[in-house]
Design a protein around this motif. Structure first.
Motif, PDB file in Angstrom:
ATOM      1  N   SER A 187       0.826  -1.211   0.000  1.00  0.00           N
ATOM      2  CA  SER A 187       0.000   0.000   0.000  1.00  0.00           C
ATOM      3  C   SER A 187       0.860   1.262   0.000  1.00  0.00           C
ATOM      4  N   ARG A 191      -1.079   4.304   0.069  1.00  0.00           N
ATOM      5  CA  ARG A 191      -2.100   5.302   0.380  1.00  0.00           C
ATOM      6  C   ARG A 191      -1.582   6.289   1.431  1.00  0.00           C
ATOM      7  N   LYS A 227      -3.213   7.451  -5.195  1.00  0.00           N
ATOM      8  CA  LYS A 227      -3.448   7.166  -3.769  1.00  0.00           C
ATOM      9  C   LYS A 227      -2.417   7.804  -2.845  1.00  0.00           C
TER      10      LYS A 227
END
Length: 393
Positions: free
Chosen positions: A81, A83, A128
């Motif tokens: 990830s 984000r 993101k």
């Protein structure tokens, strides 16, 4: 580390993430090592708060790759990830050592391939991340920065394309012409100079060097690099000279008008050490021609300084020049690929830029100004004092 401690008085933009593309893997690992070490040592009462979540980690490098299909087509993949991350993407568009297979044939990666992979990784982020900064030491198509007749403006197009994809700022080193930033006037393009690191490398590796106007001069190999040479001369208190290239404009060889001769403008170089400084060493012919002319004028030792050592024609010319006594030392940075052969040369000095890049990333992650890092005059004066170099103007 007092200057680095000052950074902690601001909240990070987001969790720090570094994506070093395959072309910059070695440099990325060195940068990461500095950041991990600094942040483990750094003390702050705010470290345990939610704003500093993930501030200290074993690595800031994120797992990303660009696998290819049998046709040579590729895709960007980020395997964790991102984000909310403050992302820094490192890419060396000149790394020719990497290869890929196209229908059973082996291709070496070109600058176009590396640039395309960079875009693939940005696309994989998918918007993101909190912020994306591209660190591209050698600016892609930086030599195609202006239009002569009917030509493509590749560098300007690339900068616009990256910013349109969501890149907030671009950091490059010793841009061939920093005015190309006019292509993206609402975004940030910083051209960082490695002046301090070069001077430090010379002082560290050449103990008997004397940096003063009686023993040394700075030479620009062409008129385009005169600003760079003048900066070195000013901060070191040295005289400056310049060569200009007489070209045959009736012919085009390898996309350029061939050089007929190098003409010198400046004071006498007799008996002085000479620093020839340029942004890149491509084939090296121009620099070696200049070194030959300087030796004819009875110059002493000659140092070749190039931010980017591309060596498109191999190293045999430099070997020959060293054996003949034309050059004394050759210095380039590790911002671009360095071949194992180059690193073994007795005349070669590698200038490590990883700590500098780590400082820039660390500072930007805290949303602090990097103006102090971009202006190395104070640091240059300090290291001259450390090595007992007295400047004479």
């Amino acid at each position: 580390m007092p200057k680095r401690e000052m950074i902690v008085d601001t909240i990070p933009v987001g969790p720090l993430g570094i994506i070093a593309l395959e072309s910059s893997k070695t440099l990325g690992e060195k940068v990461n090592d500095y950041l991990v070490s600094w942040r483990k040592q750094r003390e702050s009462e705010h470290k345990e708060t939610i704003m500093f979540s993930g501030y200290q980690r074993d690595t800031f490098l994120l797992n990303a790759c660009c696998p290819r299909f049998g046709t040579g087509e590729a895709k960007g993949m980020i395997k964790e990830s991102v984000r909310g991350y403050d992302l820094y993407l490192l890419v060396d568009v000149t790394n020719y050592s990497l290869t890929y297979t196209v229908c059973g044939h082996t291709n070496h990666m070109s600058p176009d391939d590396h640039y395309q992979d960079l875009k693939r990784i940005i696309a994989a982020v998918g918007g993101k991340a909190r912020r994306i900064t591209v660190i591209m030491p050698y600016l892609y198509e930086g030599r195609q920065h202006r239009r002569n007749s009917r030509e493509s403006l590749d560098c300007a197009l690339a900068l616009q394309e990256l910013t349109n994809m969501g890149v907030e700022s671009i950091i490059t080193f010793d841009a061939h012409d920093p005015r190309v930033q006019n292509a993206i006037p609402l975004k940030s393009l910083e051209s960082v100079q490695p002046t301090y690191q070069f001077i430090k490398a010379i002082l560290k590796n050449v103990p008997d060097v004397k940096i003063d106007a009686d023993h040394m001069m700075i030479i620009s190999p062409d008129e385009g690099g005169m600003g760079r040479a003048v900066y070195y001369a000013n901060v070191l208190g040295l005289d400056v000279g310049m060569f200009y290239k007489r070209r045959d404009y009736t012919k085009i060889v390898n996309g350029r008008n061939p050089i007929v001769a190098h003409e010198y403008l400046g004071d006498s170089v007799e008996g002085k050490d000479i620093i020839i400084v340029d942004d890149m060493i491509s084939s090296g012919e121009s620099m070696l021609d200049v070194a030959t002319e300087l030796k004819r004028k009875k110059a002493n030792r000659i140092f070749l300084l190039g931010t980017f050592g591309l060596f498109t024609g191999g190293l045999s010319k430099f070997d020959e020049a060293y054996e003949k006594g034309l050059i004394y030392r050759l210095l380039t940075t590790n911002l671009v690929y360095q071949s194992p052969e180059l690193l073994t040369k007795p005349y070669y000095i590698s200038v490590d830029m990883s700590k500098y890049i780590a400082l820039i990333i660390d500072t930007l992650n805290h949303d602090k100004s990097i103006s102090g890092l971009l202006n190395p005059v104070e640091r240059i004066h300090n290291i001259l004092e450390k090595y007992n170099q007295v400047k004479k103007k």
